[in-house]
Design an enzyme around this catalytic site. Structure first.
Site, PDB file in Angstrom:
ATOM      1  N   CYS A 381       0.832  -1.203   0.000  1.00 52.60           N
ATOM      2  CA  CYS A 381       0.000   0.000   0.000  1.00 52.60           C
ATOM      3  C   CYS A 381       0.874   1.263   0.000  1.00 52.60           C
ATOM      4  O   CYS A 381       1.355   1.667  -1.044  1.00 52.60           O
ATOM      5  CB  CYS A 381      -0.985  -0.057   1.165  1.00 52.60           C
ATOM      6  N   HIS A 506      -3.600  -5.010   0.512  1.00 51.79           N
ATOM      7  CA  HIS A 506      -3.012  -5.584   1.732  1.00 51.79           C
ATOM      8  C   HIS A 506      -3.070  -7.113   1.690  1.00 51.79           C
ATOM      9  O   HIS A 506      -3.977  -7.718   2.274  1.00 51.79           O
ATOM     10  CB  HIS A 506      -3.762  -5.066   2.966  1.00 51.79           C
ATOM     11  N   GLU A 508      -1.427  -9.138   3.286  1.00 58.21           N
ATOM     12  CA  GLU A 508      -1.201  -9.748   4.613  1.00 58.21           C
ATOM     13  C   GLU A 508      -2.494 -10.244   5.249  1.00 58.21           C
ATOM     14  O   GLU A 508      -2.458 -11.136   6.093  1.00 58.21           O
ATOM     15  CB  GLU A 508      -0.475  -8.759   5.546  1.00 58.21           C
TER      16      GLU A 508
HETATM   17  N1  GLN Z   1      -1.809   6.676   3.098  1.00 59.71           N
HETATM   18  C1  GLN Z   1      -2.035   5.964   1.894  1.00 59.71           C
HETATM   19  C2  GLN Z   1      -3.442   6.196   1.348  1.00 59.71           C
HETATM   20  O1  GLN Z   1      -4.303   6.618   2.046  1.00 59.71           O
HETATM   21  C3  GLN Z   1      -1.751   4.500   2.042  1.00 59.71           C
HETATM   22  C4  GLN Z   1      -2.656   3.821   3.031  1.00 59.71           C
HETATM   23  C5  GLN Z   1      -2.132   2.497   3.487  1.00 59.71           C
HETATM   24  O2  GLN Z   1      -0.939   2.234   3.426  1.00 59.71           O
HETATM   25  N2  GLN Z   1      -2.996   1.667   3.984  1.00 59.71           N
HETATM   26  O3  GLN Z   1      -3.709   5.936   0.202  1.00 59.71           O
END
Ligand code: GLN
Length: 612
Positions: A381, A506, A508
């Protein structure tokens, strides 16, 4: 007929109630029961999505996009119970529903009170998981007995039990035996007091599970039994595990918990088959080779902040038959001078998700080091955002490239907000959340998954700016995963690199000890190859949508490709996707079709400005 097990905890928080409830779910499932898992959290936030990880640890995301307590991660890792938004209720969520009903006139004429209205709402939440195809619902009550906040939940489960036949509900209480090192004694008094507190509320535990660092003697078991009014055979020891948390189901099975539960609920249960779990424990115990993975994050001091990531790495280690040693590095302490030393000798670098500006330059430096020194890199992400920003700045020559989350005035918003996100004002539950499809193109990710389309869970607002895709691709970044409908970037890889994969989602959250996530598995495999001095990745060549071999070579060596030597138009802030002449045959159009980002007029103000 669905039966119920309620799990409460006492003495101290963080006793591992979630893990114990999940392990019980695992055992019962392996006895052939159809299990559902549920958690009640006494805090007032409607969900943990708006909380700082320091407050709450990681926010766990489900397929349906709900943001949940991290214990639900244990439930998914230990059981096959399907989880939905009905599996986690907070005080806030319960009150929100009651207040909405009150406004709608559903309680006309009545005074709305904790008992019966709030407790009824809690009982309805329990009932939501009952179904003809569900044998047992395990409901864990968050917090510690004695807290003011958890009282309505405890009152509700007490009522629930008296409203149902005795053989339909069982209460399990998890407590701590306190070890006094000075006298070398285990003390039972806190356990007695915690059970006393529970009995004051009207709940008599049927089974006591005692967390302990030392073995519990028979004498002690009898004493606890006498003072807590629990039969001695129902006082169970749960020793601290020596190797892995995946020992807990095996340990509780050995204590015979399934027999106790079966007896209480009137269900004939055979012995559970936990051979898969026993194999896991054996692998963990016997693995010899060690690979070292650096995790570069903002909340590194708190293990729970990256819970599912650490678990997914351990699953990958199990599948690769290695030990993983984690080098946890705080990104805000990584500067240009120290980064080489901090990351020297590690075999893989993982940059996890995150929010906001603190520590981002450290993460960008880590991505750079991974690219230049050909260390396997896995970006999750925000870790993808960091990789793209680094590549844009140092390979494409886009000076000042950034995410508008970090610098709203960046001349090169390579990461930016979708139009639909520009209009969002509420913070809770408004990100791009939950499972979304991802079409895979040739590359390391696709060869890991071994399929052409996957579905993965999201939790973010910002996206790769499609207007910059062309220049990034030309210099050797391959977009090997795309949303089939919106064309949003889901995966970015560096092609000429042993293993450099970053994902917008994600993974994970989908890894299990019995089935490591393919990307984690291959990341650890690449790290192992590096540790062994081998070529960390001759697999299906990453091509993605466009390929430029010469530029790729330049990119992975950390040099600018030929076209980036003097990207004057780009440096001057002209939208790169629109100005680059020509594009490889068959490559998609550079500017987004429905992407986040029409390229910016320079120096606009705030979020809404340039995308407007
Ligand atoms: N801050 C980033 C966004 O809002 C990534 C979010 C994250 O890593 N879950 O897109």
């Amino acid at each position: 007929m669905t039966k119920h097990i309620f799990v409460t905890g006492g003495v101290v928080s963080s006793l591992g109630k979630g893990l114990t409830a999940a392990s019980l779910g695992c055992i019962l499932e392996n006895c052939g029961l159809r299990v559902r898992m549920q958690k009640f959290d006494p805090y007032i936030n409607v969900d943990p999505g708006t909380m700082n990880p320091y407050q709450h640890g990681e926010v766990y995301v489900l397929d349906d996009g709900s943001e949940m307590d991290l214990d639900l991660g244990h439930y998914e890792r230990f059981t096959h119970a399907p989880l939905t938004r009905d599996c986690n209720f907070t005080t806030g969520k319960i009150y929100q529903s009651v207040i909405r009903k009150e406004r709608a006139g559903e309680y006309l004429g009545q005074t709305v009170q904790v008992v019966p209205h709030i407790t009824d709402e809690i009982k309805a939440a329990i009932d939501r998981l009952c179904a003809p195809d569900v044998d047992v619902v395990i409901t864990e009550i968050g917090g510690t007995v004695g807290d003011i906040e958890s009282l309505p939940f405890l009152e509700a489960i007490r009522q629930y039990a008296i409203e149902h036949p005795t053989s339909e509900c069982a209460f399990i209480h998890l407590t701590l035996l306190v070890y006094l090192a000075a006298s070398g004694e285990l003390k039972t008094k806190p356990t007695q007091q915690s059970v006393g507190k529970l009995r004051e509320i009207g709940i008599q535990p049927d089974i006591l599970i005692c967390r302990t660092t030392q073995p519990m003697t028979d004498e002690m078991r009898k004493k606890i039994s006498l003072f807590c009014n629990v039969r001695p055979e129902s006082v169970i020891e749960e020793r601290d595990v020596a190797h892995t948390i995946y020992e807990v189901p095996v340990m509780l099975r050995d204590e015979g918990i399934h027999r106790l539960v079966g007896k209480l609920l009137g269900i004939q249960l055979g012995s559970p088959d936990l051979s898969a779990w026993e194999r896991i424990v054996e692998t963990v115990k016997t693995a010899r080779d060690t690979v070292e993975i650096a995790v570069v994050g903002k909340y590194i001091e708190l293990n729970d902040a990256y819970k599912s990531i650490y678990e997914a790495i351990s699953h990958a280690a199990i599948e690769n038959g290695v030990r993983v040693s984690l080098r946890k590095l705080s990104s805000d302490k990584l500067g240009p001078e120290g980064v080489e030393q901090a990351l020297a000798g590690c075999h893989g670098i993982l940059v996890p998700g995150g929010f906001g500006g603190r520590g981002v330059e450290g993460k960008i430096l880590a991505a750079r080091m991974a690219r230049e020194q050909r260390i396997p890199y896995f970006g999750l992400c925000y870790g993808l955002h960091m990789a793209v920003i680094e590549f844009a700045r140092n390979v494409c020559g886009l000076t000042g490239a950034n995410s508008t989350e970090i610098d709203p005035h960046t001349p090169h918003p390579v990461i930016a907000l979708l139009d639909e996100q520009q209009r969002v004002t509420d913070k809770g539950g408004t990100m791009r959340l939950g499972s979304q499809p991802c079409r895979l193109l040739p590359g390391r990710a696709r060869s890991a998954y071994g399929r052409n389309e996957v579905s993965e869970r999201h939790r973010h607002r910002y996206e790769v700016n499609n207007a910059y895709r062309a220049i990034l691709t030309e210099r050797g970044m391959a977009f090997t995963g795309l949303h089939p409908k919106t064309d949003l970037v889901e995966i970015a890889e560096i092609t000429d690199h042993p293993w450099f994969v970053s994902v917008q989602y994600h993974p994970e959250f989908k890894s299990k000890p019995t089935a490591a996530h393919p990307l984690f598995r291959d990341f650890v495999k690449a790290a192992r190859e590096r540790a062994q001095g081998g070529p960390a990745g001759a697999r299906e060549p990453a091509g993605g949508e466009e390929r430029q071999p010469a530029a790729r070579r330049a990119a992975s060596k950390g040099k600018r490709g030929p076209a980036s030597a003097a990207p004057s138009a780009v440096d001057a802030g002209t939208p790169p996707g629109l100005t680059r002449p020509g594009r490889p045959a068959g490559a998609p159009r550079a500017p987004a079709r429905r992407g986040p980002c029409p390229p910016p007029p320079r120096r606009t103000r705030g979020r809404a400005g340039w995308a407007g």
